[in-house]
Design a protein around this motif. Structure first.
Motif, PDB file in Angstrom:
ATOM      1  N   ASP A 361       0.813  -1.219   0.000  1.00  0.00           N
ATOM      2  CA  ASP A 361       0.000   0.000   0.000  1.00  0.00           C
ATOM      3  C   ASP A 361       0.847   1.269   0.000  1.00  0.00           C
ATOM      4  O   ASP A 361       0.339   2.359   0.244  1.00  0.00           O
ATOM      5  N   ALA A 362       2.152   1.142  -0.291  1.00  0.00           N
ATOM      6  CA  ALA A 362       3.058   2.291  -0.395  1.00  0.00           C
ATOM      7  C   ALA A 362       3.096   3.122   0.876  1.00  0.00           C
ATOM      8  O   ALA A 362       3.304   4.329   0.837  1.00  0.00           O
ATOM      9  N   SER A 363       2.899   2.495   2.023  1.00  0.00           N
ATOM     10  CA  SER A 363       2.986   3.155   3.321  1.00  0.00           C
ATOM     11  C   SER A 363       3.906   2.342   4.224  1.00  0.00           C
ATOM     12  O   SER A 363       4.095   1.140   4.005  1.00  0.00           O
ATOM     13  N   PRO A 364       4.467   2.952   5.249  1.00  0.00           N
ATOM     14  CA  PRO A 364       5.468   2.273   6.077  1.00  0.00           C
ATOM     15  C   PRO A 364       4.855   1.265   7.049  1.00  0.00           C
ATOM     16  O   PRO A 364       3.634   1.195   7.229  1.00  0.00           O
ATOM     17  N   ILE A 365       5.731   0.498   7.671  1.00  0.00           N
ATOM     18  CA  ILE A 365       5.372  -0.397   8.771  1.00  0.00           C
ATOM     19  C   ILE A 365       6.158   0.070   9.995  1.00  0.00           C
ATOM     20  O   ILE A 365       7.396   0.055   9.980  1.00  0.00           O
ATOM     21  N   VAL A 366       5.467   0.497  11.026  1.00  0.00           N
ATOM     22  CA  VAL A 366       6.117   1.001  12.237  1.00  0.00           C
ATOM     23  C   VAL A 366       5.359   0.472  13.441  1.00  0.00           C
ATOM     24  O   VAL A 366       4.182   0.785  13.623  1.00  0.00           O
ATOM     25  N   GLY A 367       6.027  -0.332  14.268  1.00  0.00           N
ATOM     26  CA  GLY A 367       5.341  -0.804  15.461  1.00  0.00           C
ATOM     27  C   GLY A 367       5.888  -2.098  16.007  1.00  0.00           C
ATOM     28  O   GLY A 367       7.053  -2.454  15.799  1.00  0.00           O
ATOM     29  N   LEU A 368       5.023  -2.849  16.693  1.00  0.00           N
ATOM     30  CA  LEU A 368       5.381  -4.098  17.345  1.00  0.00           C
ATOM     31  C   LEU A 368       5.416  -5.243  16.336  1.00  0.00           C
ATOM     32  O   LEU A 368       4.887  -5.125  15.231  1.00  0.00           O
ATOM     33  N   THR A 369       6.019  -6.344  16.737  1.00  0.00           N
ATOM     34  CA  THR A 369       6.030  -7.565  15.936  1.00  0.00           C
ATOM     35  C   THR A 369       5.495  -8.708  16.803  1.00  0.00           C
ATOM     36  O   THR A 369       5.345  -8.564  18.020  1.00  0.00           O
ATOM     37  N   PRO A 370       5.239  -9.873  16.213  1.00  0.00           N
ATOM     38  CA  PRO A 370       4.814 -11.027  17.013  1.00  0.00           C
ATOM     39  C   PRO A 370       5.863 -11.500  18.015  1.00  0.00           C
ATOM     40  O   PRO A 370       5.543 -12.248  18.938  1.00  0.00           O
ATOM     41  N   VAL A 371       7.127 -11.094  17.840  1.00  0.00           N
ATOM     42  CA  VAL A 371       8.189 -11.434  18.787  1.00  0.00           C
ATOM     43  C   VAL A 371       8.233 -10.356  19.871  1.00  0.00           C
ATOM     44  O   VAL A 371       8.357  -9.171  19.568  1.00  0.00           O
ATOM     45  N   GLU A 372       8.112 -10.762  21.122  1.00  0.00           N
ATOM     46  CA  GLU A 372       8.071  -9.797  22.220  1.00  0.00           C
ATOM     47  C   GLU A 372       9.363  -8.980  22.271  1.00  0.00           C
ATOM     48  O   GLU A 372      10.470  -9.517  22.141  1.00  0.00           O
ATOM     49  N   ASN A 373       9.204  -7.674  22.455  1.00  0.00           N
ATOM     50  CA  ASN A 373      10.310  -6.719  22.578  1.00  0.00           C
ATOM     51  C   ASN A 373      11.133  -6.548  21.297  1.00  0.00           C
ATOM     52  O   ASN A 373      12.234  -6.007  21.329  1.00  0.00           O
ATOM     53  N   LEU A 374      10.583  -7.001  20.180  1.00  0.00           N
ATOM     54  CA  LEU A 374      11.204  -6.739  18.876  1.00  0.00           C
ATOM     55  C   LEU A 374      10.312  -5.770  18.116  1.00  0.00           C
ATOM     56  O   LEU A 374       9.128  -6.034  17.916  1.00  0.00           O
ATOM     57  N   TYR A 375      10.872  -4.640  17.704  1.00  0.00           N
ATOM     58  CA  TYR A 375      10.101  -3.568  17.084  1.00  0.00           C
ATOM     59  C   TYR A 375      10.606  -3.319  15.663  1.00  0.00           C
ATOM     60  O   TYR A 375      11.781  -3.557  15.354  1.00  0.00           O
ATOM     61  N   LEU A 376       9.729  -2.800  14.826  1.00  0.00           N
ATOM     62  CA  LEU A 376      10.004  -2.735  13.395  1.00  0.00           C
ATOM     63  C   LEU A 376       9.671  -1.360  12.834  1.00  0.00           C
ATOM     64  O   LEU A 376       8.607  -0.799  13.102  1.00  0.00           O
ATOM     65  N   ASN A 377      10.599  -0.814  12.065  1.00  0.00           N
ATOM     66  CA  ASN A 377      10.390   0.445  11.347  1.00  0.00           C
ATOM     67  C   ASN A 377      10.958   0.251   9.944  1.00  0.00           C
ATOM     68  O   ASN A 377      12.174   0.204   9.754  1.00  0.00           O
ATOM     69  N   CYS A 378      10.068   0.131   8.939  1.00  0.00           N
ATOM     70  CA  CYS A 378      10.532  -0.172   7.587  1.00  0.00           C
ATOM     71  C   CYS A 378       9.440   0.202   6.586  1.00  0.00           C
ATOM     72  O   CYS A 378       8.404   0.760   6.948  1.00  0.00           O
ATOM     73  N   GLY A 379       9.672  -0.114   5.320  1.00  0.00           N
ATOM     74  CA  GLY A 379       8.649   0.055   4.296  1.00  0.00           C
ATOM     75  C   GLY A 379       8.392   1.484   3.869  1.00  0.00           C
ATOM     76  O   GLY A 379       7.338   1.775   3.305  1.00  0.00           O
ATOM     77  N   TRP A 380       9.350   2.380   4.054  1.00  0.00           N
ATOM     78  CA  TRP A 380       9.148   3.788   3.720  1.00  0.00           C
ATOM     79  C   TRP A 380       9.298   4.069   2.230  1.00  0.00           C
ATOM     80  O   TRP A 380       9.103   5.205   1.789  1.00  0.00           O
ATOM     81  N   PRO A 406       0.197   7.590  18.598  1.00  0.00           N
ATOM     82  CA  PRO A 406      -0.976   7.811  17.746  1.00  0.00           C
ATOM     83  C   PRO A 406      -0.647   8.055  16.277  1.00  0.00           C
ATOM     84  O   PRO A 406      -1.424   7.669  15.397  1.00  0.00           O
ATOM     85  N   TYR A 407       0.507   8.672  15.993  1.00  0.00           N
ATOM     86  CA  TYR A 407       0.845   8.940  14.594  1.00  0.00           C
ATOM     87  C   TYR A 407       1.288   7.696  13.840  1.00  0.00           C
ATOM     88  O   TYR A 407       1.171   7.643  12.607  1.00  0.00           O
ATOM     89  N   ASN A 408       1.861   6.702  14.521  1.00  0.00           N
ATOM     90  CA  ASN A 408       2.261   5.493  13.793  1.00  0.00           C
ATOM     91  C   ASN A 408       1.315   4.318  14.051  1.00  0.00           C
ATOM     92  O   ASN A 408       1.498   3.247  13.459  1.00  0.00           O
ATOM     93  N   ALA A 409       0.280   4.520  14.854  1.00  0.00           N
ATOM     94  CA  ALA A 409      -0.679   3.448  15.117  1.00  0.00           C
ATOM     95  C   ALA A 409      -1.352   2.910  13.847  1.00  0.00           C
ATOM     96  O   ALA A 409      -1.612   1.704  13.749  1.00  0.00           O
ATOM     97  N   PRO A 410      -1.640   3.752  12.825  1.00  0.00           N
ATOM     98  CA  PRO A 410      -2.252   3.202  11.603  1.00  0.00           C
ATOM     99  C   PRO A 410      -1.305   2.351  10.753  1.00  0.00           C
ATOM    100  O   PRO A 410      -1.753   1.701   9.804  1.00  0.00           O
ATOM    101  N   PHE A 411      -0.005   2.364  11.082  1.00  0.00           N
ATOM    102  CA  PHE A 411       0.987   1.724  10.213  1.00  0.00           C
ATOM    103  C   PHE A 411       1.558   0.444  10.812  1.00  0.00           C
ATOM    104  O   PHE A 411       2.688   0.054  10.506  1.00  0.00           O
ATOM    105  N   THR A 412       0.782  -0.218  11.663  1.00  0.00           N
ATOM    106  CA  THR A 412       1.247  -1.462  12.258  1.00  0.00           C
ATOM    107  C   THR A 412       1.228  -2.593  11.237  1.00  0.00           C
ATOM    108  O   THR A 412       0.541  -2.530  10.218  1.00  0.00           O
ATOM    109  N   LEU A 413       1.970  -3.645  11.562  1.00  0.00           N
ATOM    110  CA  LEU A 413       2.103  -4.787  10.652  1.00  0.00           C
ATOM    111  C   LEU A 413       0.782  -5.506  10.437  1.00  0.00           C
ATOM    112  O   LEU A 413       0.526  -6.033   9.340  1.00  0.00           O
ATOM    113  N   ASP A 414      -0.088  -5.491  11.443  1.00  0.00           N
ATOM    114  CA  ASP A 414      -1.315  -6.283  11.331  1.00  0.00           C
ATOM    115  C   ASP A 414      -2.343  -5.694  10.373  1.00  0.00           C
ATOM    116  O   ASP A 414      -3.360  -6.327  10.100  1.00  0.00           O
TER     117      ASP A 414
END
Length: 432
Positions: A361-380, A406-414
């Protein structure tokens, strides 16, 4: 000013390599920042940290800085496999804007633009942020409809956006060819006056200097080769400089994010593509703004020293090559001369490519992952540079609190399973 540590390795540092290769020379009236070798330490990694940030580019450095400044977390290591900010941060075309269509996108990019407007004072370092405005040209009736829709959406979100007729475009940028007798006549343009450019190297050095002052370790020449995961929780990273334990791990490695995520058993909805750009020889100031065109497929600005900085869309194939290809550059130059006949005799100085990670969808992924305490910022995609301070702020909040800002909540992996996509292909066709 903090100098290199006495126990730094006796080999040439990656930072020194950066200075030899790409340290900018001062133009008329430019004050050159202090030599980067003396802006931060070059430490060896410690056995453990509260947070390890993987990726020493703009996003990784900004995340570390805002973790310290906003959340008081300073036991941090930023790991970079090459030299600091030597990846996409050193290879982008520096466009900064916030005129995106959807509320979610305009929210995080406008947050970032507001931070850009005070960043030089915040970092106490010159970044040459120039709010010279950005024109997005329209060449067809459909372009006009789409562009005006985006202007109206921007205005509803309080973002400075205007629609300009061809004659008004020429007033903003007199060298644009607005003749009707060309393949792609200029029928108008959107215009964001607060948009502009900044000096990418200086931005990275400013963040690195401030992060180091907080005691954050910036560790260069340190490639992550594996993730230590036990019972679904990340415990640290394996690197070419030894294993490092970590309470939390934040991935911010742009085009290599899918490779890192695969170490955790995660298959990300990403494709990595080369993205090419070039600069011309030094010219007198002739180009007062930034001009972008989706249909003609090129964007052009003039750097502070005088080079024309030009880019196009991503290469169609997947790959990790950081090199140019003649057929791409040939089309890029033909497109530029369509809009700017005055550049016909300009000589190309150098070309390069970066590696961009794109999502469906040409938007980033920023947030949590299924692995606890592993965070992701990519897809820009090609929009990472303009988001640097904004996503650093929001990603730091996510890592520190365990909850999306709140600003990156719409861009989670799920969102790729819920279907709540943020489709910005219209705003991202050339420069995301």
């Amino acid at each position: 000013m903090i100098g290199p540590r006495d126990n730094a390795p006796a080999r040439p540092s990656p930072t020194t390599t950066l200075n030899r290769a790409s340290r900018p020379s001062a133009g008329p009236g430019d004050a050159l920042p202090d030599h980067p070798d003396f802006l931060w330490r070059n430490p060896d990694p410690k056995p453990s940290y509260d947070v390890v940030v993987v990726g020493g580019g703009g996003h990784g450095l900004a995340t570390a800085y805002y973790l310290a400044k906003n959340h008081g977390v300073t036991n941090i290591a930023v790991l970079e496999k090459g030299w600091l900010a030597g990846g996409n941060m050193a290879r982008n075309t520096t466009i900064i804007r916030s005129n995106y269509l959807w509320d979610e996108s305009s929210g995080i990019y406008e947050h970032s633009l507001k931070l850009w407007e005070t960043l030089e004072e915040d970092l106490d370092y010159p970044i040459l942020f120039s709010q010279r405005g950005v024109l997005n040209l329209a060449h067809s009736l459909q372009d006009i409809r789409d562009s005006k829709r985006r202007v109206y959406a921007n205005q509803l979100n309080g973002i400075d956006a205007e629609w300009l007729e061809p004659e008004e475009v020429a007033k903003v940028c007199p060298i644009v060819n607005i003749s009707p007798d060309v393949r792609y006549p200029v029928l108008g343009a959107t215009y964001q006056p607060r948009a502009g450019i900044a000096k990418h190297d200086y931005v990275a050095w400013g963040f690195a200097r401030k992060a180091d002052a907080y005691g954050i370790d910036l560790i260069q020449d340190c490639e992550v080769t594996g993730l230590d995961i036990v019972d679904g929780r990340v415990r640290g990273v394996r690197t070419t400089r030894g294993d490092i334990a970590a309470g939390k791990v934040a991935l911010a490695a742009a085009g290599h994010s899918s490779v890192l995520a695969a170490m955790a058993g995660l298959r990300l909805p990403l494709q990595s593509h080369p993205l090419q750009a070039l600069v011309s020889e030094l010219l007198e100031p002739v180009h007062p703004t930034v001009v972008m065109s989706n249909a003609v497929h090129v964007y052009v600005s003039q750097a502070h020293k005088g080079e024309l900085v030009m880019g196009a869309g991503i290469d169609s194939y997947n790959g990790y090559g950081q090199r140019g290809a003649f057929h791409i550059l040939e089309r890029q130059m033909a497109a530029a001369l369509e809009l700017f006949p005055v550049f016909a005799r300009a000589h190309m100085l150098r070309t390069w490519a970066g590696i961009v990670d794109t999502t469906p969808d040409a938007s980033p992924i920023v947030g949590l992952t299924p692995v606890e305490n592993l965070y992701l910022n990519c897809g820009w995609g090609t929009g990472g540079f303009k988001a640097t301070p904004g996503v650093g702020w929001c990603f730091a909040h996510t890592v520190a609190t365990g909850e999306p800002h709140p600003y990156n909540a719409p861009f989670t992996l799920d969102r790729f399973t819920t279907g709540a996509l943020v489709d910005e292909h219209g705003a991202a066709a050339v420069a995301h």
